[in-house]
Design an enzyme around this catalytic site. Structure first.
Site, PDB file in Angstrom:
ATOM      1  N   SER A 227     -16.659  54.585  21.571  1.00 35.66           N
ATOM      2  CA  SER A 227     -17.219  54.126  22.838  1.00 35.66           C
ATOM      3  C   SER A 227     -16.443  54.704  24.028  1.00 35.66           C
ATOM      4  CB  SER A 227     -17.240  52.590  22.856  1.00 35.66           C
ATOM      5  OG  SER A 227     -18.105  52.127  23.864  1.00 35.66           O
ATOM      6  N   ASP A 347     -23.610  52.930  19.590  1.00 35.85           N
ATOM      7  CA  ASP A 347     -22.199  52.701  19.889  1.00 35.85           C
ATOM      8  C   ASP A 347     -21.381  52.524  18.608  1.00 35.85           C
ATOM      9  OD1 ASP A 347     -19.709  51.293  20.690  1.00 35.85           O
ATOM     10  OD2 ASP A 347     -20.651  51.263  22.656  1.00 35.85           O
TER      11      ASP A 347
END
Length: 521
Positions: A227, A347
């Site tokens: 991320s 993600d």
């Protein structure tokens, strides 16, 4: 194995020998060197047993033996290839990608040694580029490294002058931050990895910690992230310079606070609230067409493959795409379609928010992990069975209203990501290879990118405190110690012309005659 005759293999081998000397006793062997020690007929087949026995003794005595082969396929070159555990194929990054003649021989024979591509770059020259073309020509290579070399590596001195230069170089301790020291640590299993976790704007603290990391002289040999950590890690791998990294990170953080760009990217929320075009543009403007293979430091990004329900670790391909995929929070951004196989990537925090275990599996001895994920809160407002966004808006805009604490969508997403991999995170923190840092950033929200400077300073101060404790308690010293104690020694083959003559021979004499206590494998 030099790709071409232009490769300064003599100085490369000497630089690598110098860097390896910080880890343990190292010996550089060439055909000329062997003849000086064992006689001019030492390489004849008649003396095969004597040579094999002597080489075995040297490998017992020394932590590393570097075999520098001849420039053609001589018996010594064949010997080097047979002895080697790892073959370094050395090329010049500024030249056109090509394959050397002896490399073709390697490809056609069943040489079982590991093969690594090493590309050399000048200090003042351009950064790595077209690495993919080099690798596509070498399917037999298991990995690659970029080395920024000091000017002396490309020196055109005569051989005697070169030997004099390196006798002076060997009198100084090697620079632990040099790329040759990084290569030495990677080859000996002593690599130090930096892993950056996900957490939205809280990840800005990672920039400050990296500043403290540099100030305390802690080297980094590979980088990975999830991320926001994938974004910051990519910047660091590309720049290796705190100042430039901070400028680019702040530029992107300011872009993330633009209300106009946010509104323009809104779409009908079937898959996500935003189309992703604006976010793609902001990431692409930072990394442009950079490939992961062209980064100075080995790098990986973690994503969640929702097509195959699996974790994906990306070590090659388009940098901005995989960074963007690793930052794609569900509900906010649509999944990114992997151009390689069409799989949908989300993600990485949903499956591994702090991938220290991935870095470990890639050969790191020590992993420095920076955790900026969300933490559980127990003082949230009990709003009942239903929640009106209009009511929340009134509570936040009305200065006289009683304050309520309700998570927004981004915070719920990051909380979910943290919950999904909390067990893995606890295992990593308890491991003996991971040094985990968590700066005091719990008061900052996931989208507080407007507080970049403040969050960055929090990270810097926390990093200074932790690294000072590490230095005083011996943690830093332990990180740089050789991990091997009783394992078999590794041998690396480097092909080229013999270089040890005259006074240069004395550089090896002291190493060759060290007592058996130097056998660290």
């Amino acid at each position: 194995m030099p790709v071409s005759e232009d490769v300064p293999l003599t100085t490369f081998a000497l630089e690598l020998q110098h860097a390896l000397s910080a880890i343990g006793p190292v010996l550089l062997l060439t055909s000329d060197n062997i003849k000086q020690r064992l006689g001019s007929a030492a390489l004849d087949s008649l003396h095969e047993y004597r040579l094999s026995s002597w080489l075995g003794q040297q490998e017992d005595i020394h932590r590393i033996v570097l075999y520098q082969a001849d420039c053609t396929l001589t018996p010594w070159t064949q010997r080097c290839i047979r002895q080697a555990d790892c073959i370094l194929i050395v090329g010049l990054g500024e030249q056109e990608p090509t394959v050397g003649e002896l490399e073709r021989m390697l490809e056609s024979t069943a040489v079982r040694a590991q093969k690594q591509l090493v590309l050399l770059h000048r200090e003042e020259g351009p950064g790595p580029a077209r690495t993919v073309e080099w690798l596509n020509m070498r399917s037999w290579c298991s990995g690659h490294l970029h080395l920024r070399c000091p000017r002396r590596v490309f020196s055109r001195r005569s051989l005697p002058k070169l030997m004099e230069l390196y006798e002076r170089v060997f009198q100084r301790p090697p620079d632990r931050h040099s790329d040759f020291s990084r290569l030495a640590r990677v080859l000996t299993g002593n690599a130090i990895a930096l892993v950056l976790g996900g957490g939205g704007a809280r990840g800005c603290a990672q920039v400050g910690i990296l500043r403290a990391l540099a100030e305390y002289g802690i080297p980094v040999d590979m980088v990975g992230g999830t991320s926001i950590g994938a974004f910051m890690g990519a910047l660091y791998s590309e720049e290796r310079n705190y100042s430039q990294m901070r400028i680019r990170a702040k530029q992107w953080a300011e872009d993330m606070t633009s209300v106009v760009k946010t509104i323009l990217d809104l779409t009908y929320p079937i898959t996500s609230m935003f189309s992703g075009a604006g976010f793609n543009s902001s990431i692409c403007s930072i990394f442009r067409d950079r490939q992961i293979e062209d980064l100075w430091l080995p790098y990986f990004a973690v994503t969640t493959d929702i097509t195959a329900s699996a974790m994906r670790v990306h070590t090659d391909g388009s940098l901005w795409r995989y960074v963007r995929a690793s930052m794609s929070l569900s509900g906010y951004m649509p999944p990114l379609c992997d151009p390689k196989d069409g799989h949908l990537l989300m993600d990485g925090g949903y499956i591994n928010n702090l991938p220290a275990d991935v870095a470990r599996s890639m050969g790191a001895k020590v992993v420095i992990a920076i955790d900026v994920g969300s933490r559980d809160e127990t003082d949230l407002t009990n709003y009942g069975d239903a929640l009106s966004g209009w009511w929340l808006l009134w509570k936040r805009w009305n200065p006289l209203a009683t304050r309520v604490k309700v998570l927004n969508m981004a915070e719920i997403q990051t909380r979910l990501a943290y919950v999904c991999c909390v067990r893995q995170l606890e295992m990593v923190k308890r491991s003996d290879y991971c040094e985990c840092l968590r700066p005091p950033i719990d008061s900052y929200r996931t989208l507080d990118f407007g507080k970049f400077d403040e969050i960055c300073e929090v990270g810097y101060q926390h990093g200074r405190t932790v690294f000072d404790i590490w230095r005083r308690s011996g943690v830093l010293e332990k990180m740089l110690q050789d991990r091997q104690g009783t394992h078999k020694r590794k041998a690396c083959a480097v092909r080229g012309q013999g270089v040890w003559q005259g006074r240069a021979h004395s550089c090896l004499d002291g190493l060759a005659e060290r007592p058996s206590r130097a056998a660290l494998w």
